[in-house]
Design a protein around this motif. Sequence first.
Motif, PDB file in Angstrom:
ATOM      1  N   PRO A  75      46.929   8.402  62.046  1.00  0.00           N
ATOM      2  CA  PRO A  75      48.265   7.218  62.791  1.00  0.00           C
ATOM      3  C   PRO A  75      49.395   7.296  61.818  1.00  0.00           C
ATOM      4  N   LEU A  76      49.357   7.783  60.690  1.00  0.00           N
ATOM      5  CA  LEU A  76      50.381   7.961  59.651  1.00  0.00           C
ATOM      6  C   LEU A  76      51.282   8.889  60.055  1.00  0.00           C
ATOM      7  N   PHE A  77      50.866   9.980  60.817  1.00  0.00           N
ATOM      8  CA  PHE A  77      51.559  11.029  61.358  1.00  0.00           C
ATOM      9  C   PHE A  77      51.906  10.914  62.795  1.00  0.00           C
ATOM     10  N   GLY A  78      51.654   9.689  63.228  1.00  0.00           N
ATOM     11  CA  GLY A  78      52.156   9.374  64.605  1.00  0.00           C
ATOM     12  C   GLY A  78      51.179   9.238  65.798  1.00  0.00           C
ATOM     13  N   LYS A  79      50.068   9.630  65.435  1.00  0.00           N
ATOM     14  CA  LYS A  79      48.902   9.350  66.564  1.00  0.00           C
ATOM     15  C   LYS A  79      48.843   8.227  67.322  1.00  0.00           C
ATOM     16  N   ASP A  80      49.113   8.215  68.612  1.00  0.00           N
ATOM     17  CA  ASP A  80      49.027   7.002  69.333  1.00  0.00           C
ATOM     18  C   ASP A  80      50.333   6.428  69.347  1.00  0.00           C
ATOM     19  N   GLN A  81      51.570   6.997  68.763  1.00  0.00           N
ATOM     20  CA  GLN A  81      52.620   6.188  68.442  1.00  0.00           C
ATOM     21  C   GLN A  81      53.857   7.296  68.820  1.00  0.00           C
ATOM     22  N   CYS A  82      53.490   8.571  69.421  1.00  0.00           N
ATOM     23  CA  CYS A  82      54.705   9.103  69.768  1.00  0.00           C
ATOM     24  C   CYS A  82      54.159  10.227  70.894  1.00  0.00           C
ATOM     25  N   ASN A  83      54.942  11.225  71.178  1.00  0.00           N
ATOM     26  CA  ASN A  83      54.567  11.800  72.748  1.00  0.00           C
ATOM     27  C   ASN A  83      53.731  13.075  72.338  1.00  0.00           C
ATOM     28  N   LEU A  84      53.148  13.375  71.266  1.00  0.00           N
ATOM     29  CA  LEU A  84      52.034  14.229  70.816  1.00  0.00           C
ATOM     30  C   LEU A  84      50.875  13.861  71.400  1.00  0.00           C
ATOM     31  N   LEU A  85      49.891  14.786  71.945  1.00  0.00           N
ATOM     32  CA  LEU A  85      48.689  14.212  72.538  1.00  0.00           C
ATOM     33  C   LEU A  85      47.668  14.439  71.242  1.00  0.00           C
ATOM     34  N   ALA A  86      46.529  13.670  71.679  1.00  0.00           N
ATOM     35  CA  ALA A  86      45.445  13.583  70.704  1.00  0.00           C
ATOM     36  C   ALA A  86      44.984  14.724  70.189  1.00  0.00           C
ATOM     37  N   PRO A  87      44.762  15.817  71.119  1.00  0.00           N
ATOM     38  CA  PRO A  87      44.247  17.393  70.354  1.00  0.00           C
ATOM     39  C   PRO A  87      45.106  17.786  69.339  1.00  0.00           C
ATOM     40  N   VAL A  88      46.555  17.485  69.371  1.00  0.00           N
ATOM     41  CA  VAL A  88      47.384  17.950  68.271  1.00  0.00           C
ATOM     42  C   VAL A  88      46.718  17.413  66.978  1.00  0.00           C
ATOM     43  N   TYR A  89      46.404  16.130  66.792  1.00  0.00           N
ATOM     44  CA  TYR A  89      45.785  15.631  65.573  1.00  0.00           C
ATOM     45  C   TYR A  89      44.601  15.856  65.086  1.00  0.00           C
ATOM     46  N   VAL A  90      43.798  16.336  66.333  1.00  0.00           N
ATOM     47  CA  VAL A  90      42.387  17.060  66.110  1.00  0.00           C
ATOM     48  C   VAL A  90      42.499  18.440  65.424  1.00  0.00           C
ATOM     49  N   ASN A  91      43.493  19.210  65.783  1.00  0.00           N
ATOM     50  CA  ASN A  91      43.580  20.463  65.424  1.00  0.00           C
ATOM     51  C   ASN A  91      43.922  20.230  63.965  1.00  0.00           C
ATOM     52  N   ALA A  92      44.798  19.327  63.460  1.00  0.00           N
ATOM     53  CA  ALA A  92      45.272  19.283  62.131  1.00  0.00           C
ATOM     54  C   ALA A  92      44.036  18.820  61.373  1.00  0.00           C
ATOM     55  N   ALA A  93      43.281  18.143  61.853  1.00  0.00           N
ATOM     56  CA  ALA A  93      42.070  17.478  60.917  1.00  0.00           C
ATOM     57  C   ALA A  93      41.064  18.273  60.733  1.00  0.00           C
ATOM     58  N   MET A  94      41.027  19.572  61.612  1.00  0.00           N
ATOM     59  CA  MET A  94      39.773  20.354  61.684  1.00  0.00           C
ATOM     60  C   MET A  94      40.078  21.754  60.929  1.00  0.00           C
ATOM     61  N   VAL A  95      40.023  21.548  59.715  1.00  0.00           N
ATOM     62  CA  VAL A  95      40.354  22.683  58.906  1.00  0.00           C
ATOM     63  C   VAL A  95      39.489  23.839  58.809  1.00  0.00           C
ATOM     64  N   SER A  96      38.389  23.761  59.335  1.00  0.00           N
ATOM     65  CA  SER A  96      37.238  24.682  59.413  1.00  0.00           C
ATOM     66  C   SER A  96      37.496  25.675  60.633  1.00  0.00           C
ATOM     67  N   ASP A  97      38.334  25.300  61.394  1.00  0.00           N
ATOM     68  CA  ASP A  97      38.573  26.208  62.635  1.00  0.00           C
ATOM     69  C   ASP A  97      39.851  26.784  62.573  1.00  0.00           C
ATOM     70  N   LEU A  98      39.864  28.134  62.410  1.00  0.00           N
ATOM     71  CA  LEU A  98      41.220  28.946  62.485  1.00  0.00           C
ATOM     72  C   LEU A  98      42.002  28.650  63.510  1.00  0.00           C
ATOM     73  N   ASN A  99      41.335  28.871  64.788  1.00  0.00           N
ATOM     74  CA  ASN A  99      42.278  28.696  65.831  1.00  0.00           C
ATOM     75  C   ASN A  99      42.981  27.371  66.063  1.00  0.00           C
ATOM     76  N   ARG A 100      42.269  26.215  65.632  1.00  0.00           N
ATOM     77  CA  ARG A 100      42.936  24.951  65.819  1.00  0.00           C
ATOM     78  C   ARG A 100      44.029  25.186  64.754  1.00  0.00           C
ATOM     79  N   GLN A 101      43.751  25.325  63.578  1.00  0.00           N
ATOM     80  CA  GLN A 101      44.800  25.325  62.727  1.00  0.00           C
ATOM     81  C   GLN A 101      45.887  26.125  62.812  1.00  0.00           C
ATOM     82  N   ARG A 102      45.718  27.237  63.566  1.00  0.00           N
ATOM     83  CA  ARG A 102      46.930  27.980  64.104  1.00  0.00           C
ATOM     84  C   ARG A 102      47.553  27.410  64.992  1.00  0.00           C
ATOM     85  N   ASP A 103      47.078  26.488  66.023  1.00  0.00           N
ATOM     86  CA  ASP A 103      47.624  26.029  67.109  1.00  0.00           C
ATOM     87  C   ASP A 103      48.519  24.945  66.678  1.00  0.00           C
ATOM     88  N   PHE A 104      47.787  24.179  65.649  1.00  0.00           N
ATOM     89  CA  PHE A 104      48.453  23.045  65.017  1.00  0.00           C
ATOM     90  C   PHE A 104      49.757  23.349  64.181  1.00  0.00           C
TER      91      PHE A 104
END
Length: 497
Positions: free
Chosen positions: A327-356
Motif C-alpha cells: 500500500p505504500l507503493f500505491g496498492k489499491d490506491q492507483c490505477n495499477l492492478l494487484a498482479p503488479v504488486y504480486v510480481n514485485a513481492a515474489m522475488v523468487s520468480d524471475l518471470n514475475r520480477q522481469r514483468d514488474f
Amino acid sequence: MRIGIDFGTSYTAAAAYVDGVVRHISFRGYSQFRTAVFMPEKPVDTTLFDDTAYDQTVASNQASASIAHSKAMEKYEEAASKIRVYYRTLARDGDLTEEAAREQISLALSALKKPVSPSPEAIRKATLAAAKRDWVQQQLDQGRTSSVSIDDSAVFGEEAIEEFFSYEAGRLIQSPKSMLGFKLGAPQREAVLQIVSNVLRHIRRAASDQLGVEVTEAIIGRPVLFRSSMGPEGSDQAVRLLEEAAARAGFKFVDFLHEPAAAAITYHAQSRDANRTLVVDVGGGTTDITIGLVGGQAEIPNLEKTWGLAKGGTDVDLGLSLRTVMPLFGKDQCNLLAPVYVNAAMVSDLNRQRDFRVTRLVGVPAPFQKRLLTLQRNGVTVRLNRDVEMLKVALSTDAEAGISLDYIESGLQANATKSDLERGYESFLRSFDELLSCVSQETAHSKPTVVFLTGGMSRAPYIEETVNRHFPTGQLVRGDASLGVVSGLAIHAARSL
C-alpha cells in the motif's frame, strides 16, 4: 570427504560428520547464510573502506531519529487521546454503552499505527551503507577496480543485499532454489546455473578450508516437491539443474536425500528409544513431512511415507508484504492492478520480477510513482523482501513492529500489527492445515507418539499450534530450526561412502 548441504530457499548450511561428531561449516562466523548472492560487474576491494571514519555521522543520525520518533509519538498520543475522549463522551451522554465505547476505542486505536523507532544498530547499518555506496562509486569513477574474476568477487548472505547498494551495476538474486522448478528460457537457465554454482562453490571452498581436505562430494537435501510451474517435471528439472551447477562448482559426485528424511536421521541419532515419529519440516519455500520408526538401536530410521507442500515461509512473507508494505507503493490506491504488486513481492520468480521491472508507470500519482521507480531497480525488491521477513519474525513475538524503508524514500516506514501477520499467513496456514489433515487421516490406524518439528518456520507459534491441533497425543519435540536438516545430511553423507 563427503559433506551434507542444506541448500535452502531462505538460508543455506553445510556440515560434515567426522569421528562421530557433526561439524558445521562456518560462514563469517555463522553456521548458515542467507541464500542470496550478489555479483558486481566491476569489483572493488571493499576491505579498504574504513567505517570508523563515519562514527560522528552515525551518532548524528541516531540522535535525529530519536528526535523524529519522539515527535511522531507525541502526534500519536494526541490522536489516541482524542479517540478515547470522543467515544467516552458518547458513552457518558448515553449514545453508546460502555462496552460498545471500549470496542470502538480498541478498533480505532488498532487502525492508528503506532510509530516504531528503528534500532540504533539499524540506523548505523543504514548510515554506513550510504557512506559505503558513495565510497564505492568514487573508486569506480577513479578506475580502482579489482583484478579478480566475477566468480571470485561474488558476495553471499546478508552482505550480498547490503553490498548491492554500494554498486551501480551487478546482479542480486535471492532464493535461487525457488527458481529451479519453473519453466526457464535459455538465458534464464544459464543465469540460474551461474547463481547456484556460485553458491555451491562458496560452500565447497569454505568446507575445504575448514576441514583441511579437498571437498568434492556432497549429499544435497531436496524437498519432496520443488516449487514449480510444471508439476512433477519441475522437480526433475530442479534436480538436473542442481547436478549441473554442482559440477560447475567443482563437485565430482552429488546425490540427493529428501529433507524430512534428513531431519529424521538427525532425531534418530539423538533418540535412545524407538518411537513412531512424525517429522514436520517447515522451511522457507516448502513444507515436508515423513513418518516412520525413528530412534533406538537401528542404524537408520525406518521411514514409511512422505508428503510435500510447495509452500512455506516465503508465502507468509508475500501475504504480509501485500497487506502492509505494498500500500505504500500505491496498492489499491492507483490505477495499477494487484498482479503488479504480486510480481514485485515474489522475488523468487524471475518471470514475475522481469514483468514488474518493465511495468509502465504512466499516470501513477505521487508519491507512488517515484517509490515504484526506485523499487524497479534491479535488486531493490530483494532487499524489501528481506525487510518484510524481518517484520514477520518480529510480529511472531511482538504485538507491533516496523521497518525502515529509507532506501526507497527518506523517512518512509512500514508498520504492522499482529493482526496484519494473521491475515498475511492465513492462506499458507489454510494449505498447511489441509496437508496435516490429510496426513492425520492416512495415519489414523497408527498415530505417531512423537512429533519432531524442524525448519526455519517451525519457530512461528501458529505452526506449532496447528500441528498440536491435528496430533494432540504426540509428544512434541522441537528440533534445531536452522540445522535439523543439514545435520542429518552430514551423517547420511558419511555413512554413504
